[in-house]
Design a protein around this motif. Sequence first.
Motif, PDB file in Angstrom:
ATOM      1  N   VAL A 139       0.843  -1.214   0.000  1.00 38.79           N
ATOM      2  CA  VAL A 139       0.000   0.000   0.000  1.00 38.79           C
ATOM      3  C   VAL A 139       0.860   1.238   0.000  1.00 38.79           C
ATOM      4  N   CYS A 140       1.877   1.263   0.860  1.00 43.25           N
ATOM      5  CA  CYS A 140       2.764   2.428   0.914  1.00 43.25           C
ATOM      6  C   CYS A 140       3.489   2.615  -0.406  1.00 43.25           C
ATOM      7  N   GLY A 141       3.857   1.508  -1.024  1.00 43.33           N
ATOM      8  CA  GLY A 141       4.532   1.602  -2.320  1.00 43.33           C
ATOM      9  C   GLY A 141       3.637   2.173  -3.384  1.00 43.33           C
ATOM     10  N   VAL A 142       2.369   1.739  -3.377  1.00 43.59           N
ATOM     11  CA  VAL A 142       1.409   2.263  -4.364  1.00 43.59           C
ATOM     12  C   VAL A 142       1.174   3.744  -4.145  1.00 43.59           C
ATOM     13  N   LEU A 143       1.020   4.114  -2.844  1.00 47.63           N
ATOM     14  CA  LEU A 143       0.831   5.531  -2.541  1.00 47.63           C
ATOM     15  C   LEU A 143       2.034   6.341  -2.981  1.00 47.63           C
ATOM     16  N   ALA A 144       3.232   5.805  -2.740  1.00 47.83           N
ATOM     17  CA  ALA A 144       4.452   6.528  -3.112  1.00 47.83           C
ATOM     18  C   ALA A 144       4.534   6.718  -4.610  1.00 47.83           C
ATOM     19  N   LEU A 145       4.052   5.723  -5.340  1.00 50.59           N
ATOM     20  CA  LEU A 145       4.089   5.821  -6.803  1.00 50.59           C
ATOM     21  C   LEU A 145       2.946   6.676  -7.357  1.00 50.59           C
ATOM     22  N   GLY A 146       2.061   7.144  -6.450  1.00 51.33           N
ATOM     23  CA  GLY A 146       0.955   7.984  -6.892  1.00 51.33           C
ATOM     24  C   GLY A 146      -0.088   7.233  -7.676  1.00 51.33           C
ATOM     25  N   GLN A 147      -0.266   5.930  -7.388  1.00 53.13           N
ATOM     26  CA  GLN A 147      -1.170   5.119  -8.182  1.00 53.13           C
ATOM     27  C   GLN A 147      -2.530   4.918  -7.530  1.00 53.13           C
ATOM     28  N   VAL A 148      -2.757   5.528  -6.365  1.00 54.47           N
ATOM     29  CA  VAL A 148      -4.100   5.517  -5.795  1.00 54.47           C
ATOM     30  C   VAL A 148      -4.832   6.730  -6.362  1.00 54.47           C
ATOM     31  N   PRO A 149      -5.798   6.509  -7.231  1.00 57.95           N
ATOM     32  CA  PRO A 149      -6.384   7.651  -7.942  1.00 57.95           C
ATOM     33  C   PRO A 149      -7.280   8.515  -7.058  1.00 57.95           C
ATOM     34  N   ILE A 150      -7.340   9.770  -7.406  1.00 61.82           N
ATOM     35  CA  ILE A 150      -8.288  10.706  -6.801  1.00 61.82           C
ATOM     36  C   ILE A 150      -9.643  10.480  -7.466  1.00 61.82           C
ATOM     37  N   GLU A 151     -10.677  10.335  -6.665  1.00 67.65           N
ATOM     38  CA  GLU A 151     -12.018  10.155  -7.229  1.00 67.65           C
ATOM     39  C   GLU A 151     -12.695  11.510  -7.404  1.00 67.65           C
ATOM     40  N   VAL A 152     -13.204  11.743  -8.586  1.00 65.70           N
ATOM     41  CA  VAL A 152     -13.938  12.968  -8.901  1.00 65.70           C
ATOM     42  C   VAL A 152     -15.356  12.576  -9.298  1.00 65.70           C
ATOM     43  N   THR A 153     -16.324  13.014  -8.512  1.00 68.50           N
ATOM     44  CA  THR A 153     -17.728  12.705  -8.793  1.00 68.50           C
ATOM     45  C   THR A 153     -18.337  13.801  -9.654  1.00 68.50           C
ATOM     46  N   VAL A 154     -18.975  13.387 -10.724  1.00 69.23           N
ATOM     47  CA  VAL A 154     -19.553  14.318 -11.705  1.00 69.23           C
ATOM     48  C   VAL A 154     -21.046  14.047 -11.830  1.00 69.23           C
ATOM     49  N   TRP A 155     -21.844  15.100 -11.685  1.00 68.74           N
ATOM     50  CA  TRP A 155     -23.288  14.978 -11.918  1.00 68.74           C
ATOM     51  C   TRP A 155     -23.630  15.463 -13.319  1.00 68.74           C
ATOM     52  N   TRP A 156     -24.502  14.711 -13.971  1.00 69.35           N
ATOM     53  CA  TRP A 156     -24.909  15.029 -15.348  1.00 69.35           C
ATOM     54  C   TRP A 156     -26.415  14.875 -15.488  1.00 69.35           C
ATOM     55  N   HIS A 157     -27.063  15.851 -16.137  1.00 72.47           N
ATOM     56  CA  HIS A 157     -28.505  15.733 -16.390  1.00 72.47           C
ATOM     57  C   HIS A 157     -28.719  14.829 -17.603  1.00 72.47           C
ATOM     58  N   THR A 158     -29.605  13.896 -17.510  1.00 77.76           N
ATOM     59  CA  THR A 158     -29.858  13.003 -18.633  1.00 77.76           C
ATOM     60  C   THR A 158     -30.867  13.658 -19.570  1.00 77.76           C
ATOM     61  N   GLY A 159     -30.350  14.226 -20.644  1.00 79.38           N
ATOM     62  CA  GLY A 159     -31.182  14.836 -21.674  1.00 79.38           C
ATOM     63  C   GLY A 159     -31.389  13.862 -22.817  1.00 79.38           C
ATOM     64  N   GLN A 160     -30.823  14.198 -23.972  1.00 76.74           N
ATOM     65  CA  GLN A 160     -30.948  13.325 -25.129  1.00 76.74           C
ATOM     66  C   GLN A 160     -30.099  12.061 -24.942  1.00 76.74           C
ATOM     67  N   PRO A 161     -30.594  10.917 -25.420  1.00 83.92           N
ATOM     68  CA  PRO A 161     -29.804   9.676 -25.308  1.00 83.92           C
ATOM     69  C   PRO A 161     -28.444   9.769 -25.980  1.00 83.92           C
ATOM     70  N   ASP A 162     -28.363  10.462 -27.110  1.00 89.44           N
ATOM     71  CA  ASP A 162     -27.075  10.591 -27.800  1.00 89.44           C
ATOM     72  C   ASP A 162     -26.074  11.377 -26.962  1.00 89.44           C
ATOM     73  N   GLU A 163     -26.561  12.400 -26.236  1.00 90.37           N
ATOM     74  CA  GLU A 163     -25.686  13.165 -25.357  1.00 90.37           C
ATOM     75  C   GLU A 163     -25.122  12.281 -24.248  1.00 90.37           C
ATOM     76  N   LEU A 164     -25.991  11.508 -23.639  1.00 91.42           N
ATOM     77  CA  LEU A 164     -25.565  10.643 -22.547  1.00 91.42           C
ATOM     78  C   LEU A 164     -24.539   9.625 -23.020  1.00 91.42           C
ATOM     79  N   ALA A 165     -24.736   9.087 -24.216  1.00 86.78           N
ATOM     80  CA  ALA A 165     -23.791   8.102 -24.757  1.00 86.78           C
ATOM     81  C   ALA A 165     -22.408   8.713 -24.931  1.00 86.78           C
ATOM     82  N   VAL A 166     -22.361   9.956 -25.412  1.00 82.60           N
ATOM     83  CA  VAL A 166     -21.075  10.616 -25.632  1.00 82.60           C
ATOM     84  C   VAL A 166     -20.406  10.959 -24.300  1.00 82.60           C
TER      85      VAL A 166
END
Length: 427
Positions: free
Chosen positions: A13-40
Amino acid sequence: MRRWFIRFVGFVVCGVLALGQVPIEVTVWWHTGQPDELAVITAFVEEFNAKQNEIRVKLVTIPEAEYTAQVRAAGLAGKLPDVLDLDGPTMANFVWNGWLIPLDRYITEDLKEDFLPSIIAQGIYPPDGKIYALGMVDSGLALWGNRAYLEKAGVRIPTSAADAWTLGEFEEVLRKLATLPEVQWPLDLKLSYGVGEWFTYGFSPIIQALGGDLINRTTWKAQGTLDSAASVLGMTLLQYWIKQGWVVPASAGDDAFYGKKTAALAWVGHWMYGPHLRGLGNDLVLLPMPKLGAGCRAATGMGTWAWGITSACKHPDAAWKFVEYLLQPEQILRFSNANGAVPARKSAIAMSELYKPGAMLNIYAQQLETIAIPRPVHPAYPTITSAFAEAVQNIIAGANIYEELHRAALKIDQDIEENEGYPPFGR
């Protein structure tokens, strides 16, 4: 053995942290409009996550009808995500509530210059002049025409925003089109959309072209502006067109222009390109907004969904890396191709088969660079738009124009007064 295993896991675990391989989680909210938009958008998230190991984006989709209410509830509860997809007119209220952070430190001058001025104007919060939201696309308002009817009526067909009809020309065009046996109504104003945001988006440019507005954008008072002589004149034009029998009534439905072909012009946005093209084919032509005001002044509606980073975000630099990825010209072009909207960056417009110079929809891009006016960037916008839409509905029905606009202005100013002016606005 167990002690050795624990040490081994800790070492890994310490090695992974040192290598910077534990990713930062970014939560994104999106309004579901057109199906084609959501797919993209879903594809963008998957591609971004696959191309690097430092950040993992988690996409949360929320139905459009519930979206803004859920954002407000999350904001009040202190449970906002890291990145928000937000409708442009809601931005000021979100900033006023302290839910968004400025993006200026991430936006280079070259990047800013490449965006349409309408996108920048929509994203600026007036009290501090900072940018809090950037969109991948913008919307456009113009006139669609049936070329066969226009040619039969013998009227001039404008080819650029600079070449638009004047008010006198526009009304003469309506008179001539009304004489054609195929034309029941010369103009579809999409009254079938009903009372709501369309009435503000679609018809506030009429009063703005004449020098009026929904609110004074310095004092942030509606009285004296929304009920001014210029605004009254703008709504007088709208009511006159209706009384002349030139406008498709709401009861006639949505397809008088592209389906039944009983209308010759449609005053509406880019989103109708697909239905219009399927209905009219080679007879379809896009025309600029008419120059209704003195000095050949015109105005167009604009504004749509944009990206912002919330004040709850613990890793704004990581959040920006994802937003920055979305705002690359190639991603913008893919999104524009999916939903048909105007690419937000000039470099993306230049690559677009629909919007580049000489292309079918280029007039929308021209207008967004020259005559686009954002809806008021103010926390009271929900009241501004609802009051104006109600006034427009009554004006369409034949009510006294000044009385309706004055009543709307009073409602807006009362809301602002009840919120003590929404400081720091109006100071």
